[in-house]
Design a protein around this motif. Structure first.
Motif, mmCIF file in Angstrom:
data_model
loop_
_atom_site.group_PDB
_atom_site.id
_atom_site.type_symbol
_atom_site.label_atom_id
_atom_site.label_comp_id
_atom_site.label_asym_id
_atom_site.label_seq_id
_atom_site.Cartn_x
_atom_site.Cartn_y
_atom_site.Cartn_z
ATOM 1 N N LEU A 84 0.809 -1.218 0.000
ATOM 2 C CA LEU A 84 0.000 0.000 0.000
ATOM 3 C C LEU A 84 0.839 1.263 0.000
ATOM 4 N N TYR A 85 1.870 1.303 0.810
ATOM 5 C CA TYR A 85 2.683 2.513 0.912
ATOM 6 C C TYR A 85 3.508 2.752 -0.347
ATOM 7 N N GLU A 86 3.867 1.697 -1.052
ATOM 8 C CA GLU A 86 4.622 1.847 -2.304
ATOM 9 C C GLU A 86 3.831 2.624 -3.347
ATOM 10 N N VAL A 87 2.517 2.492 -3.326
ATOM 11 C CA VAL A 87 1.690 3.163 -4.326
ATOM 12 C C VAL A 87 1.043 4.439 -3.791
ATOM 13 N N GLY A 88 1.422 4.870 -2.613
ATOM 14 C CA GLY A 88 0.934 6.137 -2.099
ATOM 15 C C GLY A 88 -0.337 6.051 -1.295
ATOM 16 N N LEU A 89 -0.719 4.872 -0.868
ATOM 17 C CA LEU A 89 -1.941 4.748 -0.089
ATOM 18 C C LEU A 89 -1.678 4.966 1.400
ATOM 19 N N ASP A 90 -1.063 6.083 1.729
ATOM 20 C CA ASP A 90 -0.817 6.435 3.124
ATOM 21 C C ASP A 90 -2.153 6.876 3.730
ATOM 22 N N PRO A 91 -2.678 6.124 4.687
ATOM 23 C CA PRO A 91 -4.010 6.412 5.229
ATOM 24 C C PRO A 91 -4.175 7.833 5.767
ATOM 25 N N ASP A 92 -3.150 8.376 6.418
ATOM 26 C CA ASP A 92 -3.265 9.726 6.967
ATOM 27 C C ASP A 92 -3.416 10.767 5.866
ATOM 28 N N TYR A 93 -2.660 10.602 4.792
ATOM 29 C CA TYR A 93 -2.728 11.537 3.672
ATOM 30 C C TYR A 93 -4.058 11.412 2.932
ATOM 31 N N LEU A 94 -4.454 10.173 2.650
ATOM 32 C CA LEU A 94 -5.672 9.943 1.884
ATOM 33 C C LEU A 94 -6.937 10.317 2.644
ATOM 34 N N ALA A 95 -6.858 10.383 3.968
ATOM 35 C CA ALA A 95 -8.033 10.723 4.774
ATOM 36 C C ALA A 95 -8.553 12.128 4.469
ATOM 37 N N GLN A 96 -7.714 12.950 3.849
ATOM 38 C CA GLN A 96 -8.116 14.321 3.497
ATOM 39 C C GLN A 96 -9.074 14.364 2.320
ATOM 40 N N GLY A 97 -9.045 13.322 1.483
ATOM 41 C CA GLY A 97 -9.815 13.370 0.247
ATOM 42 C C GLY A 97 -10.551 12.080 -0.033
ATOM 43 N N ILE A 98 -10.941 11.949 -1.289
ATOM 44 C CA ILE A 98 -11.670 10.773 -1.758
ATOM 45 C C ILE A 98 -10.775 10.031 -2.731
ATOM 46 N N SER A 99 -10.627 8.723 -2.519
ATOM 47 C CA SER A 99 -9.761 7.898 -3.370
ATOM 48 C C SER A 99 -10.593 7.027 -4.299
ATOM 49 N N LEU A 100 -10.219 7.036 -5.562
ATOM 50 C CA LEU A 100 -10.813 6.175 -6.579
ATOM 51 C C LEU A 100 -9.723 5.206 -7.000
ATOM 52 N N ILE A 101 -9.953 3.909 -6.833
ATOM 53 C CA ILE A 101 -8.902 2.920 -7.057
ATOM 54 C C ILE A 101 -9.334 1.933 -8.128
ATOM 55 N N GLU A 102 -8.696 2.043 -9.303
ATOM 56 C CA GLU A 102 -8.919 1.076 -10.379
ATOM 57 C C GLU A 102 -7.921 -0.067 -10.211
ATOM 58 N N TRP A 103 -8.347 -1.290 -10.413
ATOM 59 C CA TRP A 103 -7.531 -2.496 -10.287
ATOM 60 C C TRP A 103 -7.041 -2.713 -8.852
ATOM 61 N N PRO A 104 -7.909 -2.617 -7.850
ATOM 62 C CA PRO A 104 -7.487 -2.811 -6.461
ATOM 63 C C PRO A 104 -7.023 -4.239 -6.170
ATOM 64 N N GLU A 105 -7.361 -5.166 -7.031
ATOM 65 C CA GLU A 105 -6.926 -6.556 -6.816
ATOM 66 C C GLU A 105 -5.413 -6.710 -6.937
ATOM 67 N N ARG A 106 -4.710 -5.688 -7.424
ATOM 68 C CA ARG A 106 -3.254 -5.725 -7.529
ATOM 69 C C ARG A 106 -2.570 -5.468 -6.181
ATOM 70 N N LEU A 107 -3.342 -5.037 -5.198
ATOM 71 C CA LEU A 107 -2.779 -4.751 -3.885
ATOM 72 C C LEU A 107 -2.554 -6.026 -3.099
ATOM 73 N N GLU A 108 -1.554 -5.990 -2.242
ATOM 74 C CA GLU A 108 -1.247 -7.115 -1.351
ATOM 75 C C GLU A 108 -2.458 -7.430 -0.483
ATOM 76 N N GLU A 109 -3.099 -6.392 -0.043
ATOM 77 C CA GLU A 109 -4.257 -6.514 0.834
ATOM 78 C C GLU A 109 -5.392 -5.808 0.104
ATOM 79 N N ASN A 110 -6.389 -6.542 -0.339
ATOM 80 C CA ASN A 110 -7.447 -5.946 -1.161
ATOM 81 C C ASN A 110 -8.336 -4.963 -0.419
#
Length: 135
Positions: A84-110
């Motif tokens: 998650l952190y490799e692709v920028g999914l830092d929860p504290d940062y993303l909590a400010q906005g809305i995330s749209l995630i295409e191809w989430p199955e590529r993540l280690e943790e879906n």
């Protein structure tokens, strides 16, 4: 829900956007050409973003300046099991906005705090079946 055109899908996504709030993460599952980017465009429009929205396939992330900010991920090019952190999914940062995630199955943790799951099935050239699950 069944949609018979790209325009119907887009308009549905515009309406969906009105229910989203900062910190929400929308995971979109579907084959190539299913309409994930169409939904992303609609959500961005529904949130008030007026700029161009295109799939960030090569950059992995586009951040759209908006209130709230919009983080648009396309993880297609990643190997399965990405961190998650490799692709920028830092929860504290993303909590400010809305995330749209295409191809989430590529993540280690879906499930990196996913709040909405959209599954798109291609029925034919113009028709799509879309299932929305709110978590």
């Amino acid at each position: 829900m069944k949609f018979t055109s790209e325009e119907e899908t887009y308009n549905w996504a515009v309406e969906l956007a009105k229910s989203l709030k900062p910190g929400d993460k929308v995971a979109m599952f579907g084959n190539l050409g299913a309409g994930k980017t169409v939904i992303s465009r609609g959500v961005c429009k529904g949130l008030g973003f007026e700029g161009a929205v295109c799939s960030p396939t090569y950059t992995i992330l586009h951040e759209y300046p908006n209130n709230p900010p919009i983080f648009h991920f396309d993880l297609y090019r990643l190997e399965g099991g990405a961190d998650l952190y490799e692709v920028g999914l830092d929860p504290d940062y993303l909590a400010q906005g809305i995330s749209l995630i295409e191809w989430p199955e590529r993540l280690e943790e879906n499930d990196p705090g996913i709040t909405h799951v959209i599954r798109i099935e291609i029925l034919n050239e113009t028709e799509r079946k879309i299932l929305l699950e709110k978590r």
